[in-house]
Design a protein around this motif. Structure first.
Motif, PDB file in Angstrom:
ATOM      1  N   ARG A   1       0.601   9.320  -4.630  1.00 43.72           N
ATOM      2  CA  ARG A   1       1.593   8.318  -3.676  1.00 43.72           C
ATOM      3  C   ARG A   1       0.773   8.020  -2.452  1.00 43.72           C
ATOM      4  O   ARG A   1       1.042   7.157  -1.985  1.00 43.72           O
TER       5      ARG A   1
ATOM      6  N   PHE B   1      -1.103  -0.785 -11.941  1.00 42.51           N
ATOM      7  CA  PHE B   1      -1.607  -1.623 -10.730  1.00 42.51           C
ATOM      8  C   PHE B   1      -2.395  -2.848 -10.786  1.00 42.51           C
ATOM      9  O   PHE B   1      -2.792  -3.216  -9.730  1.00 42.51           O
TER      10      PHE B   1
ATOM     11  N   HIS C   1       5.813   8.197  -5.462  1.00 42.46           N
ATOM     12  CA  HIS C   1       6.299   6.765  -4.973  1.00 42.46           C
ATOM     13  C   HIS C   1       5.452   6.566  -3.920  1.00 42.46           C
ATOM     14  O   HIS C   1       4.670   5.575  -3.900  1.00 42.46           O
ATOM     15  N   GLU C   2       5.709   7.237  -2.650  1.00 40.05           N
ATOM     16  CA  GLU C   2       4.840   6.791  -1.349  1.00 40.05           C
ATOM     17  C   GLU C   2       4.617   8.101  -0.562  1.00 40.05           C
ATOM     18  O   GLU C   2       5.340   9.113  -0.684  1.00 40.05           O
TER      19      GLU C   2
ATOM     20  N   PHE D   1      -0.601  -5.060  -8.423  1.00 42.90           N
ATOM     21  CA  PHE D   1      -0.825  -4.871  -6.943  1.00 42.90           C
ATOM     22  C   PHE D   1      -1.773  -5.695  -6.239  1.00 42.90           C
ATOM     23  O   PHE D   1      -1.799  -5.541  -4.968  1.00 42.90           O
TER      24      PHE D   1
ATOM     25  N   TYR E   1      -0.404  -0.735  -0.229  1.00 45.99           N
ATOM     26  CA  TYR E   1       0.582  -1.623   0.456  1.00 45.99           C
ATOM     27  C   TYR E   1       0.254  -1.903   1.982  1.00 45.99           C
ATOM     28  O   TYR E   1       0.169  -2.916   2.195  1.00 45.99           O
TER      29      TYR E   1
ATOM     30  N   ARG F   1      -0.724   4.567  -3.497  1.00 44.36           N
ATOM     31  CA  ARG F   1       0.158   3.407  -3.247  1.00 44.36           C
ATOM     32  C   ARG F   1       0.603   2.943  -2.099  1.00 44.36           C
ATOM     33  O   ARG F   1       0.458   1.711  -1.737  1.00 44.36           O
ATOM     34  N   SER F   2       0.685   3.752  -1.154  1.00 39.21           N
ATOM     35  CA  SER F   2       1.103   3.596   0.234  1.00 39.21           C
ATOM     36  C   SER F   2      -0.048   3.057   1.010  1.00 39.21           C
ATOM     37  O   SER F   2      -0.061   1.930   1.847  1.00 39.21           O
TER      38      SER F   2
END
Length: 307
Positions: free
Chosen positions: A169, A198, A134-135, A201, A176, A172-173
């Motif tokens: 993860r 992705f 996840h993150e 994103f 963001y 992903r972080s």
């Protein structure tokens, strides 16, 4: 400035103002960590519990050092010898720890969403130290802070994240955070390691590393996570290094002021060659040092904000 959120589950929880406030606070604490006396009493009387359901060296030790430098009592719980190994659920563990009145919990877990669920059963604050794929928000913050310290501007900064995007993860972080701050992000790796999700994103996807090296201001290399892979997603580690490893020849194609990052632990000879891992453009040990400063900033801002 205090963070508006009492917990940190992901970069999505943070505004640009929050992120910059964390960076500014981290600058103060980095100076403290470099001074002769590395401690203050800001969190004296507070209790921080590090609850790691997955192995970690950098993240766990840096949270421990961060808490102790701020004067907190830091408890490291070993999951391998805890009641969790006897069948206790995460919820019952949360309720048990809450009865001991800790102020903040740092949690790493193999299941996405575990820190958020844990937070529902404790009165203290919770920081996500990595949950499944996840993150990993504190890694993204220290990565961002490391870039910030170089003086590079985030707006229109070109950043390549290379490697095992599928299981990361960190990726992903980082996406963001970098997108929030105005950077351009390109994901690089074999198609089997960059899932279609992705594309939503707002990033570029490239399967040929040599096509983008000369355009990038930041190269962020990810570890190939063999422990998370089932079927082989590429023929061999040697072949991965040939196509996507950063070596001396590829280093020559990069901008002279581009920086090389890696969240660790490094697989020398896989995602990065032995020589390049120690070249002057890498800031990998800066990331490790900044990890302590960022986590000090988060502990201080979140605990102070809860009051």
């Amino acid at each position: 400035m205090l963070l508006k959120n009492r917990n940190l589950f992901g970069i999505k929880d943070l505004s640009v103002e929050d992120i910059m406030a964390i960076f500014e606070k981290a600058k103060e604490f980095k100076a403290l960590s470099r001074s002769k006396i590395k401690k203050n009493s800001l969190l004296r009387g507070k209790t921080v519990v590090n609850l790691f359901f997955e192995n970690s060296t950098r993240t766990r030790s840096s949270f421990e050092i961060a808490g102790k430098r701020l004067g907190a009592d830091v408890i490291n719980m070993s999951v391998s010898t805890s009641s969790i190994k006897k069948g206790e659920s995460l919820i019952d563990t949360a309720k048990t720890l809450d009865a001991m009145k800790a102020d903040l919990y740092v949690i790493r877990h193999s299941q996405a969403g575990a820190p958020k669920m844990f937070s529902k059963y404790v009165s203290g604050q919770v920081i996500n130290a990595g949950d499944g794929v996840h993150e990993h928000p504190t890694q993204a913050l220290l990565d961002g802070f490391t870039i910030y310290e170089t003086g590079k501007k985030f707006k229109d900064l070109n950043v390549a994240i290379i490697g095992d995007i599928l299981h990361s993860r960190v990726a992903r972080s980082d996406i963001y955070l970098l997108k929030k701050l105005g950077a351009n992000v390109t994901l690089v790796g074999p198609a089997t390691l960059i899932p279609d999700e992705f594309k939503s994103f707002g990033v570029e996807i490239e399967n040929n590393l040599d096509n983008i090296l000369g355009k990038m201001d930041v190269i962020n290399l990810l570890r190939i996570q063999l422990e998370r892979q089932g079927d082989s997603l590429f023929p061999s580690l040697d072949e991965y290094h040939n196509f996507f490893g950063l070596n001396d020849e590829r280093l020559k194609k990069m901008k002279e002021d581009a920086i090389i990052m890696h969240p660790g632990p490094m697989n020398r000879g896989v995602e990065i060659s032995f020589d390049v891992a120690d070249c002057k453009q890498q800031v990998i040990l800066d990331q490790v040092e900044n990890g302590v400063a960022i986590r000090m900033a988060l502990l201080a801002l979140i605990i102070e904000g809860s009051e």
